[in-house]
Design a protein around this motif. Structure first.
Motif, PDB file in Angstrom:
ATOM      1  N   SER A  23      52.582  70.779  13.681  1.00 16.38           N
ATOM      2  CA  SER A  23      52.897  70.681  15.207  1.00 16.38           C
ATOM      3  C   SER A  23      52.569  71.965  15.651  1.00 16.38           C
ATOM      4  N   PRO A  24      52.755  72.065  17.157  1.00 12.72           N
ATOM      5  CA  PRO A  24      52.463  73.512  17.768  1.00 12.72           C
ATOM      6  C   PRO A  24      53.729  74.426  17.931  1.00 12.72           C
ATOM      7  N   ARG A  25      54.901  73.886  17.179  1.00 12.68           N
ATOM      8  CA  ARG A  25      56.254  74.524  17.225  1.00 12.68           C
ATOM      9  C   ARG A  25      56.172  75.810  16.234  1.00 12.68           C
ATOM     10  N   THR A  26      56.864  76.635  16.842  1.00  9.33           N
ATOM     11  CA  THR A  26      56.812  77.985  15.916  1.00  9.33           C
ATOM     12  C   THR A  26      56.952  77.844  14.364  1.00  9.33           C
ATOM     13  N   PRO A  27      58.174  76.876  13.928  1.00 12.48           N
ATOM     14  CA  PRO A  27      58.332  76.838  12.553  1.00 12.48           C
ATOM     15  C   PRO A  27      57.273  76.197  11.807  1.00 12.48           C
ATOM     16  N   ASP A  28      56.488  75.250  12.259  1.00  9.67           N
ATOM     17  CA  ASP A  28      55.370  74.845  11.526  1.00  9.67           C
ATOM     18  C   ASP A  28      54.129  75.436  11.789  1.00  9.67           C
ATOM     19  N   VAL A  29      54.009  76.314  12.749  1.00  8.84           N
ATOM     20  CA  VAL A  29      52.936  77.320  12.737  1.00  8.84           C
ATOM     21  C   VAL A  29      53.029  78.349  11.785  1.00  8.84           C
ATOM     22  N   ARG A  30      54.401  78.909  11.431  1.00  7.85           N
ATOM     23  CA  ARG A  30      54.880  79.712  10.545  1.00  7.85           C
ATOM     24  C   ARG A  30      54.492  79.388   9.182  1.00  7.85           C
ATOM     25  N   ILE A  69      49.461  79.114  21.765  1.00  2.66           N
ATOM     26  CA  ILE A  69      47.968  78.912  21.848  1.00  2.66           C
ATOM     27  C   ILE A  69      47.736  77.571  21.173  1.00  2.66           C
ATOM     28  N   TYR A  70      48.465  77.209  20.395  1.00  5.57           N
ATOM     29  CA  TYR A  70      48.128  75.797  19.826  1.00  5.57           C
ATOM     30  C   TYR A  70      48.903  74.856  20.918  1.00  5.57           C
ATOM     31  N   GLN A  71      49.972  75.065  21.549  1.00  2.08           N
ATOM     32  CA  GLN A  71      50.384  74.172  22.514  1.00  2.08           C
ATOM     33  C   GLN A  71      49.129  73.774  23.464  1.00  2.08           C
ATOM     34  N   GLN A  72      48.376  74.872  23.933  1.00  4.48           N
ATOM     35  CA  GLN A  72      47.354  74.652  24.863  1.00  4.48           C
ATOM     36  C   GLN A  72      46.175  73.731  24.115  1.00  4.48           C
ATOM     37  N   LEU A  73      46.196  73.701  22.918  1.00  8.39           N
ATOM     38  CA  LEU A  73      45.016  72.826  22.111  1.00  8.39           C
ATOM     39  C   LEU A  73      45.442  71.658  21.840  1.00  8.39           C
ATOM     40  N   TRP A  74      46.746  71.450  21.577  1.00  4.64           N
ATOM     41  CA  TRP A  74      47.440  70.085  21.211  1.00  4.64           C
ATOM     42  C   TRP A  74      47.310  68.790  22.130  1.00  4.64           C
ATOM     43  N   ASP A  75      46.761  67.862  21.672  1.00  8.06           N
ATOM     44  CA  ASP A  75      46.436  66.686  22.330  1.00  8.06           C
ATOM     45  C   ASP A  75      47.881  65.802  22.259  1.00  8.06           C
ATOM     46  N   THR A  76      48.304  65.319  23.493  1.00  6.63           N
ATOM     47  CA  THR A  76      49.580  64.777  23.509  1.00  6.63           C
ATOM     48  C   THR A  76      49.501  63.357  22.814  1.00  6.63           C
TER      49      THR A  76
END
Length: 348
Positions: A23-30, A69-76
């Motif tokens: 997901s584009p949430r910080t823990p998943d990106v980490r 940045i991933y939040q901009q990219l993510w398709d809902t």
């Protein structure tokens, strides 16, 4: 006595791309960045240095910024483009190959994992496995990492089927041809002064470490593509660019090859040059105001294409005096590309 019928033998295919957060949430990106940036083939430092540096400093600082940045990219609806384009490709390739093949899809980092994809193929009792890392140009940090991971997993199986790898498709006609088709579609909409082929960067030392008998010198040795540099990432990028330019009808002075996404600011060592972000800022000073950009190191749209080249580079170009910047979409699940993947698999 009648001869027993032979069981139906099927070929397993594993398509692999780089990876994406869940997901584009910080823990998943980490979690994604931790796995990616501690891979010894990506960051070729001793583990005793690599893990504390990246898990303790780089990833914690980078994850919140990357999450935005991933939040901009993510398709809902569908999530990460790199994931859903990969699943679309898997489905279409499976349909064209038919029942004689079993096609799985995995990511080098995070989910769905390479291990899960291989388990799917093992559960299907395939006779042999073809692994296709979806990186057009071979690099030890991308294709090499996938190959190492696959071999590490299957080495623990009691029964190991025959396994083969498609190591690159730098000059594959369908790969080149699909990008040419997409590029011509954009060229029909607008007049362009110049074309930029922007490839993902790697440290120069990665090229030199893999040089065949010292052949690669990061210079004119890449002007031809031959047996001595067929696994040199830089030489492959130049060869792809020459073939794309030929297909698009470009002269040598009408296009530039450059490299993006470097980590040099933190690692303080040179990456392949020239750097895309620096090159494009100089274009307007040379009278180049309309640029068509390609990302031929990627076969699916992702953060590095849609955001970095399509948005960030566009902003830099316009701030520098440029007028029109257009990113050519990636191959994704274009029918011409699907057919090309099918042909590569059948030929192997």
């Amino acid at each position: 006595m009648p001869t027993p019928a032979n069981p139906k033998r099927r070929v397993g295919v594993l398509l692999v791309n780089l990876g994406t957060p869940d997901s584009p949430r910080t823990p998943d990106v980490r979690r994604y960045l931790n796995e990616f940036l501690t891979d010894g083939r990506v960051i070729d430092m001793p583990a005793a240095v690599r893990y504390p540096l990246f898990q303790g400093l780089v990833v914690p600082l980078r994850a919140p910024k990357s999450a935005k940045i991933y939040q901009q990219l993510w398709d809902t609806e569908r999530g990460s483009p790199l994931l859903y384009h990969g699943l679309d490709l898997q489905k279409l390739v499976q349909e064209q190959l038919g029942d004689e093949y079993v096609v799985a899809f995995g990511m080098r980092y995070q989910n769905p994992s390479i291990e899960k994809g291989l388990e799917e193929l093992r559960d299907a009792a395939v006779d042999r496995i073809i692994v296709l890392p979806l990186f057009p140009q071979y690099a030890a940090a991308s294709t090499g990492s996938v190959q190492e991971k696959v071999m590490d997993i299957v080495s623990k199986w009691w029964i190991v089927p025959s396994i083969s790898f498609i190591s690159n498709f730098t000059d594959d006609p369908s790969f080149i041809g699909t990008f040419v088709t997409l590029g011509k579609a954009e060229m029909a909409k607008h007049d362009y002064d110049h074309v930029l082929f922007s490839y993902h960067g790697i440290p120069e030392r990665h090229v030199l470490k893999g040089s065949f008998k010292g052949y690669c010198q990061l210079g004119k040795c890449c002007n031809t593509y031959n047996k001595n540099n067929r696994y040199c990432y830089r030489a492959q990028c130049f060869e792809t660019s020459r073939l794309l330019a030929k297909g698009l009808g470009l002269r040598d002075d009408q296009y530039t090859v450059a490299f993006q996404s470097r980590l040099q600011s933190r690692l303080r060592d040179p990456w392949l040059q020239p750097y895309s972000d620096e090159v494009l800022k100089e274009f307007p000073k040379k009278g180049i105001h309309n640029v068509l950009a390609f990302s031929p190191a990627f076969v699916a749209d992702c953060l590095e294409t849609t955001i970095e080249v399509g948005v960030e580079f566009k902003e830099l170009f316009e701030e520098s005096g440029g007028k029109h910047w257009q990113l050519v979409p990636s191959l994704n699940s274009h029918p011409q590309w699907v057919e090309g993947v099918v042909n590569m698999i059948r030929q192997n």
